[in-house]
Each structure stands twice: as C-alpha cells, then as structure tokens.
Scaffold this motif. Structure first.
Motif, PDB file in Angstrom:
ATOM      1  N   MET A   1     -17.224  -8.509  10.758  1.00 26.18           N
ATOM      2  CA  MET A   1     -18.620  -8.288  11.175  1.00 26.18           C
ATOM      3  C   MET A   1     -18.820  -6.822  11.554  1.00 26.18           C
ATOM      4  O   MET A   1     -18.095  -6.298  12.400  1.00 26.18           O
ATOM      5  CB  MET A   1     -18.917  -9.203  12.360  1.00 26.18           C
ATOM      6  N   THR A   2     -19.808  -6.159  10.915  1.00 30.26           N
ATOM      7  CA  THR A   2     -20.002  -4.726  11.186  1.00 30.26           C
ATOM      8  C   THR A   2     -20.946  -4.539  12.378  1.00 30.26           C
ATOM      9  O   THR A   2     -21.644  -5.462  12.784  1.00 30.26           O
ATOM     10  CB  THR A   2     -20.636  -4.027   9.963  1.00 30.26           C
ATOM     11  N   GLN A   3     -20.982  -3.304  12.885  1.00 30.16           N
ATOM     12  CA  GLN A   3     -21.878  -3.001  14.007  1.00 30.16           C
ATOM     13  C   GLN A   3     -23.338  -3.152  13.576  1.00 30.16           C
ATOM     14  O   GLN A   3     -24.187  -3.598  14.350  1.00 30.16           O
ATOM     15  CB  GLN A   3     -21.602  -1.581  14.534  1.00 30.16           C
ATOM     16  N   ASP A   4     -23.655  -2.805  12.302  1.00 30.87           N
ATOM     17  CA  ASP A   4     -25.035  -2.981  11.803  1.00 30.87           C
ATOM     18  C   ASP A   4     -25.425  -4.453  11.788  1.00 30.87           C
ATOM     19  O   ASP A   4     -26.545  -4.815  12.147  1.00 30.87           O
ATOM     20  CB  ASP A   4     -25.167  -2.399  10.387  1.00 30.87           C
ATOM     21  N   PRO A  52     -27.616 -12.509  22.866  1.00 30.67           N
ATOM     22  CA  PRO A  52     -27.844 -12.860  21.463  1.00 30.67           C
ATOM     23  C   PRO A  52     -26.623 -12.648  20.546  1.00 30.67           C
ATOM     24  O   PRO A  52     -26.546 -13.249  19.480  1.00 30.67           O
ATOM     25  CB  PRO A  52     -28.982 -11.916  21.035  1.00 30.67           C
ATOM     26  N   ILE A  53     -25.688 -11.801  20.954  1.00 34.10           N
ATOM     27  CA  ILE A  53     -24.602 -11.440  20.024  1.00 34.10           C
ATOM     28  C   ILE A  53     -23.208 -11.830  20.499  1.00 34.10           C
ATOM     29  O   ILE A  53     -22.242 -11.752  19.748  1.00 34.10           O
ATOM     30  CB  ILE A  53     -24.598  -9.903  19.719  1.00 34.10           C
ATOM     31  N   ILE A  54     -23.088 -12.233  21.773  1.00 33.90           N
ATOM     32  CA  ILE A  54     -21.748 -12.290  22.356  1.00 33.90           C
ATOM     33  C   ILE A  54     -20.875 -13.379  21.727  1.00 33.90           C
ATOM     34  O   ILE A  54     -19.663 -13.176  21.542  1.00 33.90           O
ATOM     35  CB  ILE A  54     -21.813 -12.408  23.906  1.00 33.90           C
ATOM     36  N   ASP A  55     -21.472 -14.504  21.367  1.00 39.97           N
ATOM     37  CA  ASP A  55     -20.631 -15.529  20.750  1.00 39.97           C
ATOM     38  C   ASP A  55     -20.059 -15.018  19.425  1.00 39.97           C
ATOM     39  O   ASP A  55     -18.863 -15.186  19.159  1.00 39.97           O
ATOM     40  CB  ASP A  55     -21.424 -16.826  20.531  1.00 39.97           C
ATOM     41  N   ASP A  56     -20.897 -14.380  18.624  1.00 43.64           N
ATOM     42  CA  ASP A  56     -20.396 -13.857  17.339  1.00 43.64           C
ATOM     43  C   ASP A  56     -19.336 -12.772  17.548  1.00 43.64           C
ATOM     44  O   ASP A  56     -18.353 -12.703  16.797  1.00 43.64           O
ATOM     45  CB  ASP A  56     -21.554 -13.316  16.487  1.00 43.64           C
ATOM     46  N   CYS A  57     -19.545 -11.932  18.560  1.00 41.12           N
ATOM     47  CA  CYS A  57     -18.531 -10.895  18.837  1.00 41.12           C
ATOM     48  C   CYS A  57     -17.183 -11.560  19.125  1.00 41.12           C
ATOM     49  O   CYS A  57     -16.141 -11.107  18.636  1.00 41.12           O
ATOM     50  CB  CYS A  57     -18.930 -10.062  20.052  1.00 41.12           C
ATOM     51  N   CYS A  58     -17.214 -12.619  19.945  1.00 39.09           N
ATOM     52  CA  CYS A  58     -15.952 -13.274  20.310  1.00 39.09           C
ATOM     53  C   CYS A  58     -15.359 -14.026  19.120  1.00 39.09           C
ATOM     54  O   CYS A  58     -14.150 -13.962  18.878  1.00 39.09           O
ATOM     55  CB  CYS A  58     -16.175 -14.214  21.488  1.00 39.09           C
ATOM     56  N   GLN A  59     -16.209 -14.714  18.372  1.00 38.70           N
ATOM     57  CA  GLN A  59     -15.691 -15.453  17.210  1.00 38.70           C
ATOM     58  C   GLN A  59     -14.982 -14.504  16.235  1.00 38.70           C
ATOM     59  O   GLN A  59     -13.969 -14.843  15.647  1.00 38.70           O
ATOM     60  CB  GLN A  59     -16.833 -16.176  16.473  1.00 38.70           C
ATOM     61  N   GLY A 105     -22.880 -12.500  31.592  1.00 36.85           N
ATOM     62  CA  GLY A 105     -22.964 -12.352  30.135  1.00 36.85           C
ATOM     63  C   GLY A 105     -21.614 -12.582  29.479  1.00 36.85           C
ATOM     64  O   GLY A 105     -21.474 -13.426  28.599  1.00 36.85           O
ATOM     65  N   ASP A 106     -20.608 -11.858  29.929  1.00 37.29           N
ATOM     66  CA  ASP A 106     -19.256 -12.014  29.362  1.00 37.29           C
ATOM     67  C   ASP A 106     -18.271 -11.191  30.193  1.00 37.29           C
ATOM     68  O   ASP A 106     -18.557 -10.037  30.538  1.00 37.29           O
ATOM     69  CB  ASP A 106     -19.222 -11.527  27.911  1.00 37.29           C
ATOM     70  N   SER A 107     -17.099 -11.770  30.473  1.00 39.89           N
ATOM     71  CA  SER A 107     -16.099 -11.038  31.272  1.00 39.89           C
ATOM     72  C   SER A 107     -15.676  -9.745  30.569  1.00 39.89           C
ATOM     73  O   SER A 107     -15.331  -8.762  31.242  1.00 39.89           O
ATOM     74  CB  SER A 107     -14.856 -11.900  31.505  1.00 39.89           C
ATOM     75  N   GLY A 108     -15.678  -9.746  29.255  1.00 39.90           N
ATOM     76  CA  GLY A 108     -15.254  -8.549  28.509  1.00 39.90           C
ATOM     77  C   GLY A 108     -16.210  -7.389  28.725  1.00 39.90           C
ATOM     78  O   GLY A 108     -15.792  -6.224  28.786  1.00 39.90           O
ATOM     79  N   VAL A 109     -17.496  -7.705  28.846  1.00 37.84           N
ATOM     80  CA  VAL A 109     -18.492  -6.650  29.086  1.00 37.84           C
ATOM     81  C   VAL A 109     -18.298  -6.098  30.499  1.00 37.84           C
ATOM     82  O   VAL A 109     -18.303  -4.877  30.712  1.00 37.84           O
ATOM     83  CB  VAL A 109     -19.926  -7.203  28.885  1.00 37.84           C
ATOM     84  N   ARG A 110     -18.083  -6.990  31.446  1.00 39.82           N
ATOM     85  CA  ARG A 110     -17.809  -6.522  32.817  1.00 39.82           C
ATOM     86  C   ARG A 110     -16.521  -5.697  32.869  1.00 39.82           C
ATOM     87  O   ARG A 110     -16.436  -4.678  33.546  1.00 39.82           O
ATOM     88  CB  ARG A 110     -17.744  -7.728  33.774  1.00 39.82           C
ATOM     89  N   SER A 111     -15.528  -6.136  32.098  1.00 42.11           N
ATOM     90  CA  SER A 111     -14.262  -5.400  32.027  1.00 42.11           C
ATOM     91  C   SER A 111     -14.479  -3.959  31.565  1.00 42.11           C
ATOM     92  O   SER A 111     -13.914  -3.023  32.136  1.00 42.11           O
ATOM     93  CB  SER A 111     -13.375  -6.074  30.980  1.00 42.11           C
ATOM     94  N   THR A 112     -15.280  -3.802  30.533  1.00 41.51           N
ATOM     95  CA  THR A 112     -15.549  -2.453  30.002  1.00 41.51           C
ATOM     96  C   THR A 112     -16.117  -1.571  31.111  1.00 41.51           C
ATOM     97  O   THR A 112     -15.703  -0.421  31.291  1.00 41.51           O
ATOM     98  CB  THR A 112     -16.555  -2.540  28.827  1.00 41.51           C
ATOM     99  N   ALA A 228     -14.203 -10.117  22.959  1.00 41.15           N
ATOM    100  CA  ALA A 228     -15.179  -9.049  22.709  1.00 41.15           C
ATOM    101  C   ALA A 228     -14.813  -7.766  23.451  1.00 41.15           C
ATOM    102  O   ALA A 228     -15.603  -6.826  23.503  1.00 41.15           O
ATOM    103  CB  ALA A 228     -16.574  -9.519  23.123  1.00 41.15           C
ATOM    104  N   SER A 229     -13.615  -7.748  24.040  1.00 42.01           N
ATOM    105  CA  SER A 229     -13.155  -6.548  24.744  1.00 42.01           C
ATOM    106  C   SER A 229     -11.985  -5.965  23.938  1.00 42.01           C
ATOM    107  O   SER A 229     -11.170  -6.709  23.413  1.00 42.01           O
ATOM    108  CB  SER A 229     -12.695  -6.957  26.151  1.00 42.01           C
ATOM    109  N   ALA A 230     -11.935  -4.645  23.853  1.00 46.24           N
ATOM    110  CA  ALA A 230     -10.852  -4.010  23.088  1.00 46.24           C
ATOM    111  C   ALA A 230      -9.655  -3.754  24.005  1.00 46.24           C
ATOM    112  O   ALA A 230      -9.791  -3.105  25.044  1.00 46.24           O
ATOM    113  CB  ALA A 230     -11.342  -2.706  22.486  1.00 46.24           C
TER     114      ALA A 230
END
Ligand code: TGC
Ligand code: FAD
Length: 405
Positions: A1-4, A52-59, A105-112, A228-230
């Motif tokens: 999945m691309t950023q676009d 709107p995007i977090i599930d797809d980011c994680c999948q 929203g997501d622990s990964g976003v908070r982590s960032t 969704a966290s790097a």
C-alpha cells in the motif's frame, strides 16, 4: 500500500469514527478550558487523519508518513517543553490528554509522538548544550526532523546497565561501535539519541545523525503488534561522531532513565485512551447486536463486563489526573509513575480482551478497533519497562529491598 493510496483512503473513509468518550466521574470538571481545547483538537485530528486509515495501515504494516508533520502541526511533540524552542509551553496534564487521544486512535501513533517528544526532544532539552537545543528542537517540534532513542540492545533489555555499545575518544571525534534493537522510529529517523559507554564504562548520551558513515537502521519485520509503527535496529560500525554531539550535562544510567519517566507518564494516559475506545465500541455494539430476541446489552454477563470496564477506566483516569498534578509540581516520583504505567496498561489489556469477547466473531476483524488495540498493548505492556519490572520498582520503593538481581 503506497502513501498516495493511504491519502485516497483517508478521503474515502472519512467520518466513520463514532467515538464518544466515557466520563463517569465528570473528570472533565477537573480540566481547564485550555486542557479541553487541546484534548478536543487532538481528538478531532485523530478522527480525521487516523481513524479512516489505521486499520489498513496495520493490515499492510505501513507507517502513515504524513502524520510526522501532522503531529507537529497539532503540537504533539513535547508540548510540555518551552515555547522558545518551538514547543507548546503547556503543562503535563495537557501532554497526558494529547497522549490519551493519540492512543485512542492507535498506540503506534502515540508511540511516534512519545519517542519524539519524551525520548528525543526531552533529553536534548534537559541534558543538551544550548547549541544542541537551538539546532535540533525547533525542527523536531514541527516534525521536519524525526528522532529515535537507542537504549535497548540485543542482550540488554530490562537491564540496560550491561550495555556494550561504546565509544572511544579519538581526539577530534568519538568512535562509536555497537548495536541497539527494538528502536521505535529508527527506520526513518534523521537523528538518534544513543546511550553508550565511554572507555571508563560510564554511560553517556550522544546524538548520531543519519548519513554518518557506518551508521545503519535496518527495519524489524513480521511484528504482530504496533504494525503501523516503524521499528528497527541501530547499527554502529566505527561511526565517527563529532564531540559536540555528546550531551554535556549528564552521565550515568540516570540519563536515559530520567527520559523514561516522561515517556512512561505519557503511556499511563495513552493506555486510558485505548481502553476508552474498546469500551465505547463494545457498548455501542452490545446495544445494536440482538441474540435470543433482545440486545446483548440486556444480559447480566455483558453488563458485568461493561460495568467493570467503566470502573477500571474511571480509576485509571483519576490516577492519571493526580499524577499529572504531581508532575506539574515537580513532585512525581519514578515509583508513582511505575504504578500508573503498570496499572493502566494492564487495565487496558484486560478491557481489550473482554471487549473483544463482547463482539463475538466480529471482534477479531479490522472492522472494529479492539483486536488492533489488544495486539498493540502487548508491546506497550513490554516496552518502557515490562509489567514485572514496574512491579519490582514498586517493591523496592515499598520494602527497601532490591529484588532485581
Ligand atoms: P539503578 O542502580 O537503580 O539506577 C541507576 C541510576 O539511575 C537512577 N535512576 C533513575 N533516575 C531517574 N529516573 C528513574 N526512573 C530512575 N531509576 C533509577 C538511580 O538513582 C541511579 O542514579 P545514580 O546517580 O545513583 O547513578 O539501576 P539498575 O541498573 O539497578 O536498573 C534499574 C531498573 C531495572 C529499574 C532500570 O534499569 C529499568 O527501568 N529497566 C527497564 C528498562 C526500560 O524501561 N527500557 C526502556 C527502553 S526505551 C523504550 O522502551 C521506548 S518504547 C517507546 C515507544 O515506542 O513508545
Ligand atoms: P527481557 O529484559 O529479556 O525480559 C524478558 C522477561 O523477563 C520479561 O517478562 C521481564 O519482565 C522478565 N524479567 C527481566 N528481568 C527480570 C527480573 N529481574 N525479575 C523478574 N523478571 C524479569 N527500546 C529502546 O531503547 N527504544 C525504543 O524506541 C524501543 N521501542 C520498542 C518498540 C517495541 C515495539 C518493542 C516491543 C520494544 C521497544 N523497545 C525499545 C525495547 C523495550 O524497552 C524492551 O523490549 C523492554 O525493556 C524489555 O526488554 P527485553 O525485550 O529484552 O526483555
């Protein structure tokens, strides 16, 4: 999945998030208008930019790149540091509320945001020279520059005192060797705050910049959590680090451990956000889902789960609020922070597991956020000090007896 593709998805799936925060004990009344404004701003941003995007980011295990700048725009990078360095100049309750909303929203976003604010900007502010502060903090505050924090090593996790990453003074520069593992944000970080031993075996902090010869950041793949966290490694192979990149104002393990106090505090609030999202989802679902001729919300067993969830969330909210006031007064102790981190993450994990059951089979799908929170929280209960390590910190505080070793 691309950023676009992510950006297109954000438009397509806008407006789906129906979250409503529980507030059984009217904790809102303990907050100032400024606190509520910050909380609502971050909540609106999460609804628009993350949900709107977090599930797809994680999948697809994709980090949403655009949030680096977005988090900066809403002031989520070290909001508690002074405005003269481009930060918010806000109090610790504001910081906590921002982390609560991000992790909702997501622990990964908070982590960032936690890593950038508490583990990169905070040590630069607290231990860095004035030149280091002016050089890095304003860019880190906007997200123009991103950072990571290297303490854990392949053989040293809970016990960082045995770290082997080291540097030698070569006169005009420092020569750094070693490796760090499990480093959030490392794959895209422009700088790394690295903790390493000098020739006398004393821990120091230094800033390593991407592009320095011998410095690489391989990504860690196949995670089932924080997808969704790097996450990655930091590898130092004879890296020449300029001497001016060493923190002048700290030595010893208390340097990195001081930074962890701030990050662990943020996690205490963040876990409440994840728990609130699971509770809110399970409550809504239980009113809509009918079995045996009535909503499952009407069965005592489901009411027990919801009542206990709300009780635990309320207790955790009050723990956070009180800890925040102690942080504002400079009176919070590391053991108090350990109690809140340990209790609140464990509470959120238990709520996620029970909420997942309330959704039956639907609970395991990405149509609902619960399973994602549950898997994320398995990392949160481990990083920044494991559940057991925080218990031992409390045990030491209570008894005076060290049970670590
Ligand atoms: P110990 O001998 O107890 O202490 C060494 C020195 O440090 C001081 N100290 C602290 N200072 C400030 N805050 C704290 N919380 C402190 N804890 C200890 C202490 O006073 C002493 O100072 P001095 O002046 O006497 O030298 O150290 P120890 O080696 O026995 O270890 C203690 C222990 C086990 C509690 C500690 O090492 C620990 O907390 N281990 C857990 C490791 C950990 O949390 N790692 C986290 C890595 S970063 C991360 O996970 C980021 S995830 C981010 C994200 O994605 O959100
Ligand atoms: P270990 O220390 O090997 O522990 C294994 C088990 O033994 C645990 O259950 C632990 O509680 C238990 N244990 C250990 N010692 C004792 C004892 N004395 N008594 C009883 N039980 C004990 N680190 C960073 O430096 N920067 C980062 O940005 C970062 N991000 C991370 C992101 C993710 C997704 C993850 C999973 C980890 C991250 N970490 C980071 C590392 C994290 O802090 C460590 O995983 C954590 O400190 C535990 O270390 P460990 O994994 O080596 O486990």
């Amino acid at each position: 999945m691309t950023q676009d593709e992510l950006l297109q998805l954000k438009e397509k799936q806008a407006g789906r998030d129906q979250y409503q925060q529980p507030d059984f004990y009217l904790v809102d009344e303990l907050l100032t208008d400024e606190h509520k404004l910050i909380r609502d701003t971050v909540r609106d941003w999460v609804k628009k930019e993350i949900s709107p995007i977090i599930d797809d980011c994680c999948q697809h295990a994709v980090f949403p790149d655009y949030i680096k700048r977005g988090l900066g725009e809403i002031g989520c990078y070290a909001p508690q540091l002074p405005a003269e360095y481009g930060c918010g100049g806000l109090d610790y309750i504001s910081y906590g509320l921002a982390m609560q909303e991000l992790e909702r929203g997501d622990s990964g976003v908070r982590s960032t945001a936690s890593v950038q604010g508490s583990l990169v900007m905070y040590p630069i502010y607290k231990f860095g020279s004035e030149e280091q502060r002016r050089k890095y903090l304003p860019k880190l505050a906007t997200g123009e520059m991103m950072g990571c924090f290297g303490l854990t090593e392949p053989n040293q996790g809970s016990d960082p005192s045995g770290m082997t990453t080291n540097f030698v003074d070569k006169g005009d520069h420092l020569l750094l060797n070693g490796a760090k593992m499990w480093i959030s944000n490392s794959p895209f970080a422009d700088i790394a705050v690295v903790w390493a031993k000098n020739e006398e075996g004393i821990v120091h902090g230094l800033i390593v910049e991407r592009g320095m010869e011998g410095f690489t950041t391989p990504e860690t793949h196949k995670k089932w959590s924080l997808r969704a966290s790097a996450t990655g490694e930091l590898v130092f192979d004879n890296v020449k680090v300029p001497k001016e990149n060493l923190f002048p104002n700290v030595k010893g393990l208390k340097g990195p451990l001081t930074c962890l106090n701030s990050a662990r505090y943020g996690i205490s609030w963040g876990a409440v956000g994840a728990a609130m999202d699971c509770y809110d989802t399970a409550l809504r679902y239980s009113k809509e889902r009918h079995q045996f001729g009535k909503p499952i919300a009407g069965f005592q067993l489901q009411q027990k789960k919801l009542s206990e969830m709300l009780t635990e969330i309320t207790k955790a909210q009050l723990l956070c609020w009180r800890l925040g006031t102690l942080m504002n007064e400079g009176r919070a102790t590391p053991a108090q922070i350990s109690m809140a981190k340990r209790n609140n993450v464990d509470m959120a994990l238990t709520i996620a597991r029970n909420a997942r059951q309330m959704l039956g089979g639907m609970g395991i799908t990405g149509d609902y956020p619960i399973m994602r929170h549950m898997m994320n929280l398995e990392s949160v209960v481990t990083y920044e000090g494991t559940h057991d390590i925080h218990l031992l910190i409390l045990g030491l505080e209570i008894t005076g007896e060290n049970a670590f070793s």
